[in-house]
Design a protein around this motif. Structure first.
Motif, PDB file in Angstrom:
ATOM      1  N   ARG A  76       0.848  -1.199   0.000  1.00 33.62           N
ATOM      2  CA  ARG A  76       0.000   0.000   0.000  1.00 33.62           C
ATOM      3  C   ARG A  76       0.878   1.242   0.000  1.00 33.62           C
ATOM      4  NH1 ARG A  76      -5.038   0.903   4.116  1.00 33.62           N
ATOM      5  NH2 ARG A  76      -5.758  -0.884   2.894  1.00 33.62           N
ATOM      6  N   LYS A 104      -0.331  10.230  -5.458  1.00 38.51           N
ATOM      7  CA  LYS A 104      -1.235  11.241  -6.015  1.00 38.51           C
ATOM      8  C   LYS A 104      -0.472  12.541  -6.294  1.00 38.51           C
ATOM      9  CE  LYS A 104      -5.108  10.271  -3.961  1.00 38.51           C
ATOM     10  NZ  LYS A 104      -5.779  10.453  -2.704  1.00 38.51           N
ATOM     11  N   ASP A 152      -2.278  -2.872  -3.742  1.00 39.56           N
ATOM     12  CA  ASP A 152      -3.304  -2.486  -2.769  1.00 39.56           C
ATOM     13  C   ASP A 152      -3.569  -1.004  -3.051  1.00 39.56           C
ATOM     14  OD1 ASP A 152      -4.783  -3.486  -0.199  1.00 39.56           O
ATOM     15  OD2 ASP A 152      -3.976  -1.572   0.428  1.00 39.56           O
ATOM     16  N   GLY A 154      -3.160   2.575  -3.904  1.00 40.06           N
ATOM     17  CA  GLY A 154      -2.030   3.335  -4.444  1.00 40.06           C
ATOM     18  C   GLY A 154      -1.017   2.504  -5.208  1.00 40.06           C
ATOM     19  N   ARG A 192      -7.256 -10.938 -12.737  1.00 39.86           N
ATOM     20  CA  ARG A 192      -6.710 -10.532 -11.435  1.00 39.86           C
ATOM     21  C   ARG A 192      -7.196  -9.128 -11.068  1.00 39.86           C
ATOM     22  NH1 ARG A 192      -6.552  -8.839  -7.494  1.00 39.86           N
ATOM     23  NH2 ARG A 192      -5.003  -8.753  -5.829  1.00 39.86           N
ATOM     24  N   THR A 205     -11.081  -8.904  -6.999  1.00 40.65           N
ATOM     25  CA  THR A 205     -11.534  -8.518  -5.648  1.00 40.65           C
ATOM     26  C   THR A 205     -12.961  -7.981  -5.703  1.00 40.65           C
ATOM     27  OG1 THR A 205      -9.246  -7.971  -5.141  1.00 40.65           O
ATOM     28  CG2 THR A 205     -10.909  -7.236  -3.568  1.00 40.65           C
ATOM     29  N   SER A 230     -13.515   4.357  -5.629  1.00 44.31           N
ATOM     30  CA  SER A 230     -13.636   4.427  -7.089  1.00 44.31           C
ATOM     31  C   SER A 230     -12.348   3.897  -7.700  1.00 44.31           C
ATOM     32  CB  SER A 230     -13.884   5.869  -7.550  1.00 44.31           C
ATOM     33  OG  SER A 230     -12.960   6.743  -6.920  1.00 44.31           O
ATOM     34  N   ASN A 237      -9.678   0.223  -7.863  1.00 33.63           N
ATOM     35  CA  ASN A 237      -9.727  -1.111  -8.444  1.00 33.63           C
ATOM     36  C   ASN A 237     -10.915  -1.931  -7.941  1.00 33.63           C
ATOM     37  OD1 ASN A 237      -8.460  -4.128  -7.744  1.00 33.63           O
ATOM     38  ND2 ASN A 237      -8.292  -3.433  -9.843  1.00 33.63           N
ATOM     39  N   VAL A 238     -11.085  -2.008  -6.630  1.00 29.88           N
ATOM     40  CA  VAL A 238     -12.121  -2.881  -6.068  1.00 29.88           C
ATOM     41  C   VAL A 238     -13.519  -2.334  -6.387  1.00 29.88           C
ATOM     42  CG1 VAL A 238     -13.000  -3.967  -3.966  1.00 29.88           C
ATOM     43  CG2 VAL A 238     -10.544  -3.609  -4.233  1.00 29.88           C
ATOM     44  N   SER A 240     -11.617  10.291  -1.692  1.00 30.53           N
ATOM     45  CA  SER A 240     -11.394  11.013  -0.439  1.00 30.53           C
ATOM     46  C   SER A 240     -11.972  12.430  -0.478  1.00 30.53           C
ATOM     47  CB  SER A 240      -9.913  11.027  -0.072  1.00 30.53           C
ATOM     48  OG  SER A 240      -9.165  11.451  -1.176  1.00 30.53           O
ATOM     49  N   ARG A 288     -10.692  13.686  -9.851  1.00 29.07           N
ATOM     50  CA  ARG A 288     -11.519  13.506  -8.651  1.00 29.07           C
ATOM     51  C   ARG A 288     -12.930  13.068  -9.040  1.00 29.07           C
ATOM     52  NH1 ARG A 288      -8.467  12.165  -5.645  1.00 29.07           N
ATOM     53  NH2 ARG A 288      -9.475  12.835  -3.736  1.00 29.07           N
ATOM     54  N   ALA A 294     -13.494   1.292  -0.201  1.00 24.46           N
ATOM     55  CA  ALA A 294     -12.454   2.330  -0.224  1.00 24.46           C
ATOM     56  C   ALA A 294     -11.328   2.008   0.758  1.00 24.46           C
ATOM     57  CB  ALA A 294     -13.060   3.692   0.078  1.00 24.46           C
ATOM     58  N   ASN A 351     -10.627  -3.578   3.257  1.00 28.09           N
ATOM     59  CA  ASN A 351     -10.205  -4.273   4.471  1.00 28.09           C
ATOM     60  C   ASN A 351     -10.644  -3.499   5.706  1.00 28.09           C
ATOM     61  OD1 ASN A 351      -8.773  -6.693   3.691  1.00 28.09           O
ATOM     62  ND2 ASN A 351      -7.322  -5.317   2.676  1.00 28.09           N
TER      63      ASN A 351
HETATM   64  P1  NDP Z   1      -7.286   1.948  -5.039  1.00 31.66           P
HETATM   65  O1  NDP Z   1      -6.073   2.725  -4.694  1.00 31.66           O
HETATM   66  O2  NDP Z   1      -7.465   1.452  -6.428  1.00 31.66           O
HETATM   67  O3  NDP Z   1      -8.590   2.771  -4.647  1.00 31.66           O
HETATM   68  C1  NDP Z   1      -8.802   3.210  -3.349  1.00 31.66           C
HETATM   69  C2  NDP Z   1     -10.077   4.031  -3.330  1.00 31.66           C
HETATM   70  O4  NDP Z   1     -10.406   4.319  -1.985  1.00 31.66           O
HETATM   71  C3  NDP Z   1      -9.927   5.368  -4.034  1.00 31.66           C
HETATM   72  O5  NDP Z   1     -11.171   5.741  -4.557  1.00 31.66           O
HETATM   73  C4  NDP Z   1      -9.529   6.284  -2.874  1.00 31.66           C
HETATM   74  O6  NDP Z   1      -9.828   7.648  -3.063  1.00 31.66           O
HETATM   75  C5  NDP Z   1     -10.366   5.730  -1.761  1.00 31.66           C
HETATM   76  N1  NDP Z   1      -9.732   6.029  -0.483  1.00 31.66           N
HETATM   77  C6  NDP Z   1      -8.512   5.635  -0.055  1.00 31.66           C
HETATM   78  N2  NDP Z   1      -8.247   6.126   1.161  1.00 31.66           N
HETATM   79  C7  NDP Z   1      -9.336   6.843   1.497  1.00 31.66           C
HETATM   80  C8  NDP Z   1      -9.677   7.601   2.634  1.00 31.66           C
HETATM   81  N3  NDP Z   1      -8.837   7.701   3.685  1.00 31.66           N
HETATM   82  N4  NDP Z   1     -10.894   8.207   2.651  1.00 31.66           N
HETATM   83  C9  NDP Z   1     -11.740   8.113   1.603  1.00 31.66           C
HETATM   84  N5  NDP Z   1     -11.461   7.401   0.490  1.00 31.66           N
HETATM   85  C10 NDP Z   1     -10.286   6.787   0.444  1.00 31.66           C
HETATM   86  O7  NDP Z   1      -7.313   0.746  -3.987  1.00 31.66           O
HETATM   87  P2  NDP Z   1      -8.072  -0.652  -4.094  1.00 31.66           P
HETATM   88  O8  NDP Z   1      -9.367  -0.488  -4.785  1.00 31.66           O
HETATM   89  O9  NDP Z   1      -7.111  -1.653  -4.574  1.00 31.66           O
HETATM   90  O10 NDP Z   1      -8.320  -0.981  -2.540  1.00 31.66           O
HETATM   91  C11 NDP Z   1      -9.502  -0.556  -1.845  1.00 31.66           C
HETATM   92  C12 NDP Z   1      -9.675  -1.381  -0.583  1.00 31.66           C
HETATM   93  O11 NDP Z   1      -9.776  -2.772  -0.925  1.00 31.66           O
HETATM   94  C13 NDP Z   1      -8.528  -1.308   0.435  1.00 31.66           C
HETATM   95  O12 NDP Z   1      -9.054  -1.456   1.737  1.00 31.66           O
HETATM   96  C14 NDP Z   1      -7.693  -2.543   0.101  1.00 31.66           C
HETATM   97  O13 NDP Z   1      -6.905  -2.983   1.187  1.00 31.66           O
HETATM   98  C15 NDP Z   1      -8.806  -3.525  -0.215  1.00 31.66           C
HETATM   99  N6  NDP Z   1      -8.387  -4.682  -1.004  1.00 31.66           N
HETATM  100  C16 NDP Z   1      -7.848  -4.523  -2.250  1.00 31.66           C
HETATM  101  C17 NDP Z   1      -7.495  -5.632  -2.991  1.00 31.66           C
HETATM  102  C18 NDP Z   1      -7.031  -5.519  -4.395  1.00 31.66           C
HETATM  103  O14 NDP Z   1      -6.966  -6.552  -5.058  1.00 31.66           O
HETATM  104  N7  NDP Z   1      -6.723  -4.351  -4.908  1.00 31.66           N
HETATM  105  C19 NDP Z   1      -7.596  -6.983  -2.422  1.00 31.66           C
HETATM  106  C20 NDP Z   1      -8.263  -7.040  -1.143  1.00 31.66           C
HETATM  107  C21 NDP Z   1      -8.599  -5.923  -0.471  1.00 31.66           C
HETATM  108  P3  NDP Z   1      -8.631   8.688  -3.352  1.00 31.66           P
HETATM  109  O15 NDP Z   1      -8.180   8.378  -4.730  1.00 31.66           O
HETATM  110  O16 NDP Z   1      -9.233  10.032  -3.191  1.00 31.66           O
HETATM  111  O17 NDP Z   1      -7.574   8.415  -2.301  1.00 31.66           O
END
Ligand code: NDP
Length: 448
Positions: A97, A137, A169, A171, A208, A212, A241, A243-244, A265, A293, A323, A349
């Motif tokens: 991450r 970012k 994960d 970022g 892949r 998720t 918004s 990957n997941v 965020s 955004r 998120a 998570n």
């Molecule tokens: P991404 O980086 O692709 O997307 C994360 C998203 O969550 C973005 O829209 C981001 O917004 C938002 N976000 C992150 N931090 C915050 C915050 N503090 N407050 C509000 N919004 C936030 O990550 P993923 O989609 O890969 O992961 C999302 C979740 O899924 C995490 O908890 C990760 O651990 C979990 N996960 C992911 C897996 C994977 O295969 N990728 C597998 C299993 C679990 P912004 O761009 O503004 O930061």
């Protein structure tokens, strides 16, 4: 206080004392321990062998300096981590991450959770997590590349295809995995499956990226089917918004539901007409290419409105938090319940605070904890490892079938260990089913 509650209290006090200030780690351990202590109350071997006490101590924590140079020539300094939590049932496996909020507590909670999740998949994978407080970012591709290369200069000596296999994960997406893999290959002069989530040109696996989000929706579909219901016609609120979140929207659409929210965020968008395939492709381009955004969605699509905060006030049948951690508070959970929400499948998570989980559990809605609901990502990562070792590539149809089967198997394990008189406690089911395999492997190893 009964004996089990007393053990639990003493155990948690010990965890807090040994890991001061690690709030997220305490939360993750507490959620698991509250269901494991009652389960092992009549199984003295786990107490005698101090299994849970050993499970909450990572095998190893590596922390390192990551210097890099920005485009203006300034030397910047970040902190890198790899928490190798438990390799009792297979090599360490878990994502990286990159986010300014990353610290040891966050990565220990994620590594601990990962150990149970990987066990639930049925594949031979231990638990780990890593990353950095680097914020991709607003950085240029060249800056991200230089950071990733510097990060790998240290990380490479701690990982390997049979030792520890990181993935993406928050970022860390396709771009970052490409830079990291390129640097590993260059340093080690070996082409091996040391990372998952790779590009299709260099050993990546089909689905892949989607796994998720798809998996979290398949899990919800399984829970609904277990009660004779389906996703058809259900309104679904989704956060995130990335990957997941985006692939969760895609699968909801495939299965006849209507996804109406996405967030980042800066806030969330509400589109009562639904986020269809065309709008979703626009979001994926916004996030992965233009790196904009989510509010821009409401400028592009007049059916939508943008709001600050989180989307849980929007009435929905199903909520998919996708998120980050602790994005559903007790008040959010109560609002969701009041508006008729009947199911939650956690793509992110630990997105729900403990008091929010209590509210869902008390209401006996279909609540799928992240370690079960989002295990599809790491399951397909496990299949990427198998394909890399065998030097083969499976078809999308074969992998989607395996993903569906895995999510159903996890669902059924949760039912086997979480069936109560009039409902299934998916939280207890997931924790106990994940625990048993790792615990029994540890028993076999003796005092290690
Ligand atoms: P991404 O980086 O692709 O997307 C994360 C998203 O969550 C973005 O829209 C981001 O917004 C938002 N976000 C992150 N931090 C915050 C915050 N503090 N407050 C509000 N919004 C936030 O990550 P993923 O989609 O890969 O992961 C999302 C979740 O899924 C995490 O908890 C990760 O651990 C979990 N996960 C992911 C897996 C994977 O295969 N990728 C597998 C299993 C679990 P912004 O761009 O503004 O930061």
């Amino acid at each position: 206080m009964d004996k089990t509650a007393e053990y639990l209290k003493r155990f948690m006090n010990g965890v807090k004392k040994r890991n001061p200030g690690e709030r997220e780690f305490h939360q993750a351990v507490s959620e698991v321990a509250a269901t494991i202590f009652p389960y092992i109350a009549d199984k003295p071997i786990y107490h005698k062998m101090q299994i849970l006490e050993r499970m909450v101590e990572p095998d190893r924590v590596v922390m390192f300096r990551v210097p890099w140079t920005d485009d203006k020539g300034n030397i910047r300094n970040q902190r890198g981590y790899r928490v190798q939590f438990n390799n009792s049932i297979g090599p360490y496996k878990g994502g990286l991450r990159f986010h300014p909020s990353v610290n040891l507590s966050v990565l220990k909670f994620l590594g601990f959770e990962q150990t149970f999740k990987n066990s639930l998949t049925g594949l031979p994978m231990g638990g780990a997590k890593g990353g950095s407080d680097f914020n991709p970012k607003g950085k240029t591709d060249n800056e991200v590349m230089r950071f990733c290369q510097s990060f790998m200069i240290e990380l490479h000596r701690h990982i390997g295809e049979d030792t520890d296999i990181p993935a993406g994960d928050i970022g860390v997406g396709a771009r970052e995995i490409g830079y990291l893999f390129g640097q590993y290959k260059r340093i080690e002069n070996r082409f091996v499956g040391v990372l998952t989530g790779k590009g299709m040109e260099f050993g990546g696996s089909k689905i892949r990226t989607e796994a998720t989000g798809y998996g979290a929706v398949y899990f919800m579909q399984n829970m609904l089917a277990h009660t004779g219901d389906s996703l058809e016609g259900k309104t679904v609120s989704i956060s995130g918004s990335g990957n997941v979140a985006t692939y969760a929207v895609e699968k909801i659409n495939h299965l006849g539901g209507k996804a109406v929210t996405l967030s980042d965020s800066s806030g969330f968008i509400h589109d009562p007409e639904g986020i269809d395939a065309g709008k979703l492709a626009w979001v994926i381009d916004l996030k992965n290419k233009r790196r904009g955004r989510i509010g821009e969605y409401a400028d592009e699509y007049k059916s939508a409105t943008f709001h600050e905060g989180r989307p849980w006030g929007v009435p929905c049948d199903i909520a998919l938090p996708c998120a980050t951690q602790n994005e559903i508070s007790q008040a959010d959970a109560e609002t969701l319940l009041k508006n008729g929400c009947m199911g939650v499948s956690e793509g992110a998570n630990m997105p729900t605070e403990l008091a929010g989980i209590d509210a869902f559990q008390h209401a006996k809605i279909l609540y799928a904890p992240s370690k079960a609901a989002n295990a599809g990502g790491v399951a397909v990562s496990g299949l990427e490892m198998s394909q890399n070792s065998a030097r083969i590539a499976w078809s999308e149809a074969d992998l989607d079938k395996l993903l569906k089967e895995t999510m159903l198997k996890i669902h059924d394990s949760c039912v086997a260990y979480g069936q109560k008189k009039d409902h299934v406690d998916y939280l207890a089911g997931a924790n106990i089913a994940g625990f048993i395999k790792v615990a029994d492997a540890m028993l076999s190893f003796g005092h290690t």
